[in-house]
Design a protein around this motif. Structure first.
Motif, PDB file in Angstrom:
ATOM      1  N   TRP A 454       0.856  -1.181   0.000  1.00 23.21           N
ATOM      2  CA  TRP A 454       0.000   0.000   0.000  1.00 23.21           C
ATOM      3  C   TRP A 454       0.910   1.255   0.000  1.00 23.21           C
ATOM      4  O   TRP A 454       1.808   1.375   0.832  1.00 23.21           O
ATOM      5  N   GLY A 456       0.687   4.038   1.180  1.00 22.00           N
ATOM      6  CA  GLY A 456       0.026   4.864   2.184  1.00 22.00           C
ATOM      7  C   GLY A 456       1.019   5.723   2.932  1.00 22.00           C
ATOM      8  O   GLY A 456       2.140   5.975   2.455  1.00 22.00           O
ATOM      9  N   LEU A 476       0.971   0.435  -5.188  1.00 20.71           N
ATOM     10  CA  LEU A 476      -0.193   1.301  -5.100  1.00 20.71           C
ATOM     11  C   LEU A 476      -1.385   0.567  -5.687  1.00 20.71           C
ATOM     12  O   LEU A 476      -1.346   0.149  -6.847  1.00 20.71           O
ATOM     13  N   GLU A 480      -5.104   4.914  -2.795  1.00 21.32           N
ATOM     14  CA  GLU A 480      -4.003   5.789  -2.411  1.00 21.32           C
ATOM     15  C   GLU A 480      -3.852   6.993  -3.337  1.00 21.32           C
ATOM     16  O   GLU A 480      -3.223   7.993  -2.970  1.00 21.32           O
ATOM     17  N   GLY A 483      -4.902  10.027  -1.588  1.00 22.80           N
ATOM     18  CA  GLY A 483      -4.426  10.205  -0.222  1.00 22.80           C
ATOM     19  C   GLY A 483      -3.660  11.504  -0.043  1.00 22.80           C
ATOM     20  O   GLY A 483      -2.728  11.800  -0.815  1.00 22.80           O
ATOM     21  N   MET A 486       0.210  11.615  -0.029  1.00 21.51           N
ATOM     22  CA  MET A 486       1.034  11.457  -1.230  1.00 21.51           C
ATOM     23  C   MET A 486       1.859  12.717  -1.516  1.00 21.51           C
ATOM     24  O   MET A 486       2.907  12.646  -2.156  1.00 21.51           O
TER      25      MET A 486
END
Length: 739
Positions: A454, A456, A476, A480, A483, A486
């Motif tokens: 992930w 994240g 990814l 994400e 998110g 990022m």
């Protein structure tokens, strides 16, 4: 040099199905591993049983140590000896048969990680299982590398009883020696006035062996001259009749001494001689009591009869109908009398030649040659046959896996942990955003490579805290992309970003301005071997939907489809598998989502058609077993990065049904093309024909092989290790060269 240790909790001095299996599996594994080390439970009193493996140079038979000549190893004592064999031989696998033996072997760390467990004495039905036994099965599932089951029914039973077993259970059907098979050209009834019948196996009440002795006289009353040859010397005690075994022996001795009985008892014979007796027979006796009709196993002896040209007389069960055909002429019923059995034999005699051919075809899947190919595939896929290249002064690649959720990493994580090229440690984030920064920093200093499953906040943290020279790789999935973390990622320190589909990669490149050479697509993996299971009879009329949360999965579209299909053909049903929306607080607390689901369930409640044709199956780990009853897997979602459900379904020969969405064609190719509501109905109805259904199912499975762990995981190995692990320099850290 590959080696395997084999142990069966059976005596080598008694010839029965269990001891013959021990010889068979050793013989088959001798064609897979360089060395087979067979640990015996008892000192052999003779070589009658061991004769079949004595001539194989790479099978090493180990007699018990530390016990009296007339004693037997306890399972604990056997485990100690097997541990010593592992040390001596560097065995990569240990095959063990028997409930107690498997349970005890699981407690030994050196054995557990290599243990392939075969529990044959599973109580059935579930009502016979005590809570203690269920807990022991769970313990076995958790502490075994793999589990064997004889039939699909047994595998499904295992996985339903013990969710921890799902994905670990492999088939180990009966094994018939290749020399037992007769040439098809020789399958014809012998020119003899006497009907030759053979029985080879244990003498037991459930196997109707006492009634069997009356069969020649019953046939004689119908004008048929018949003779039974009985091979075997193991007398099973009847649970509620201590006199039965003695009665059986006396009846055999009396019948053999009576020239008019039509019975000859030969006692115990080596398997080769037993098979020669079978080859000379017209029929093989396999009539059993009702309690064995629900057995989760297939009769090895009936298959051996079939291979050797002796048409088996067997109970008419669903499993037997699938193997020998519904019109097989020598089916009998458990509650038949001996006179009825004789009458059915008489009625079937005109169809002997056809029955022989049918029986031989049924047995071909069970040859040792086929078994050897299956075993080779099993052990290759788990790495038990691979030899890691190790050079002096080198060490494994130090890999840290950082993640809050490994649900998409099952097979990959198992591969990495067992691969000698890697030393794996895990940075377990409590949630997507929560972790122990001190632990993460220690792992960062230790690692050669960090992989963030992930993309994240873990990726953002490691990209800003990683020591110089340590490689950083992440995967990814999709969510994400939006998110806020990022923005904090230091992309200069990210070596490679992996995506499950090209559609997601394209979006990420555009959104984050990534150079394409820093990205790659590796699809989700599917264990196609685990999903390679036979379909149930009604599968072609069953639609499946896996996962209905969030509502972007569009379960309402599945209702549209089954509503229309069921109005055309009432045989169609829809099964929705997974957790309910109220099991996800963040979904059920969303007023919009909640109302959508309330409308969804109200629609079902108000429709007689939907009430009759929609069913809900709870979330469970035995998804491969569930797919046996599913003919079509629906993919109605509005958005998916990959969508594992139809990929797994296709591996199970389940025909995928798609709705249009971005990226679906890039993942599923031709199988996702041309779907409209009209074509969905049309294509499904075309598969009412079983042959069409099976052809399209095979096509789906062939396409799914591109996602198999054997195709995808080697790419992960090359990415994470750079395929240059051997060039790692010794020292406190040591780095893997960049790709």
């Amino acid at each position: 040099m590959s080696s395997v240790v084999v142990y069966g909790d059976v005596s080598p001095n008694v010839i029965d199905g269990s001891s013959i299996w021990l010889m068979s599996v050793s013989e088959v594994l001798a064609g897979v591993f360089d060395e087979v080390h067979l640990q015996l439970k008892n000192y052999p009193q003779n070589r009658t049983l061991l004769e079949s493996v004595d001539g194989l140079d790479n099978i090493h038979v180990h007699e018990p140590e530390g016990i009296a000549r007339d004693a037997a190893l306890s399972t604990q004592e056997a485990a100690h000896l097997v541990e010593e064999l592992i040390e001596q031989t560097h065995a990569s696998a240990v095959v063990v048969r028997g409930f107690q033996a498997v349970y005890d072997f699981c407690s030994y760390e050196k054995i557990s990680s290599k243990l392939w467990a075969y529990v044959t004495d599973l109580p059935f039905p579930p009502s016979k299982l005590s809570p203690t036994k269920v807990q022991r099965l769970k313990y076995i599932a958790e502490h075994s590398h793999r589990i064997f089951a004889q039939t699909e029914a047994a595998r499904s039973y295992w996985e339903a009883l013990v969710p921890e077993a799902a994905g670990k259970v492999l088939l180990i059907p009966p094994m018939i020696p290749d020399y037992a098979f007769v040439e098809e050209s020789s399958i014809q009834r012998a020119d003899s006035e006497t009907l030759r019948i053979v029985y080879a196996g244990k003498l037991a009440r459930e196997w109707r062996t006492l009634e069997m002795l009356k069969l020649p006289r019953a046939l004689k009353e119908l004008g048929i001259d018949a003779h039974i040859d009985v091979v075997g010397a193991k007398f099973n005690k009847a649970k509620d009749d201590p006199q039965w075994a003695g009665m059986m022996r006396s009846a055999l001795e009396e019948a053999t001494s009576d020239p008019e009985s039509g019975v000859t008892w030969h006692g115990a014979l080596p398997r080769t001689e037993s098979i020669e007796k079978i080859k000379k027979a017209d029929l093989g006796f396999g009539w059993r009591s009702a309690e064995l009709d629900s057995s989760l196993e297939v009769s090895t002896k009936a298959l051996e009869y079939s291979a050797a040209g002796a048409v088996p007389i067997i109970n008419e069960t669903e499993d037997h109908q699938q193997l020998w055909g519904e019109d097989y002429p020598f089916f009998v019923r458990a509650d038949d009398s001996i006179d009825v059995v004789a009458a059915k034999i008489s009625q079937g005699l005109p169809n002997m030649d056809a029955a022989r051919r049918s029986a031989k075809q049924a047995s071909e899947y069970f040859s040792m040659g086929q078994a050897r190919a299956r075993f080779k595939q099993y052990f290759e896929r788990t790495g038990a046959l691979s030899e890691a290249v190790k050079r002096q002064g080198t060490r494994p690649c130090r890999l840290v896996v950082a993640s809050h959720d490994l649900k998409f990493m099952g097979e990959l994580m198992d591969f990495l942990v067992r691969n000698p090229l890697f030393e794996v440690r895990q940075d377990e984030w409590a949630t997507l955003h929560t972790h122990d920064a001190e632990v993460s920093q220690e792992l960062a200093e230790w690692a050669d490579v960090v992989f963030c499953e992930w993309a994240g906040p873990s990726l953002a943290w490691y990209s800003n805290n990683l020591p110089s020279g340590t490689r950083l790789i992440s995967r990814l999935h999709r969510f994400e992309l939006n998110g806020p973390w990022m923005q904090e990622v230091n992309w200069e320190n990210v070596e490679t970003l992996v995506f499950v589909s090209d559609w997601v990669r394209t979006q990420a490149i555009e959104r984050f301005g990534l150079p394409r050479e820093k990205t790659m697509v590796l699809p989700n993996t599917v264990d196609t071997l685990d999903f390679d299971r036979s379909k149930n009879a009604n599968a072609q009329f069953t639609l499946g939907l896996v996962g209905m949360v969030p509502f972007l999965k569009r379960p309402d579209r599945a209702l549209d489809l089954i509503d229309e299909l069921a109005s055309i053909d009432k045989r169609y049903t829809l099964r929705i598998k997974g957790r309910m929306p109220w099991e996800y607080p963040h979904v059920w607390n969303d007023p919009v989502e909640k109302q959508l689901y309330l409308d969804f369930f109200e629609r079902i409640a108000r429709s007689e058609v939907l009430q009759a044709h929609v069913a809900f199956d709870p979330f469970s780990a035995d998804i491969a077993s569930w797919y046996r009853g599913i003919g079509y897997i629906l993919s109605p979602s509005e958005i998916e990065s990959f969508h594992l459900a139809p990929a797994e379904g296709m591996a199970a020969r389940t025909i995928p049904v798609f709705w249009e969405r971005e990226g679906v064609s890039e993942v599923f190719g031709e199988h996702a093309a041309g779907w409209t509501q009209e074509t969905r109905i049309e294509r499904i109805l075309q598969n009412c024909d079983r042959k069409n259904f099976e052809t399209n199912g095979r096509s789906a499975r062939d396409f799914a092989k591109k996602w198999d762990i054997k195709a995808v995981i080697p790419q992960w190995e090359n990415l994470l290790a750079g395929n240059q692990t051997a060039s790692l320099v010794p020292g406190p850290k040591g780095n893997v060269p960049k790709l």
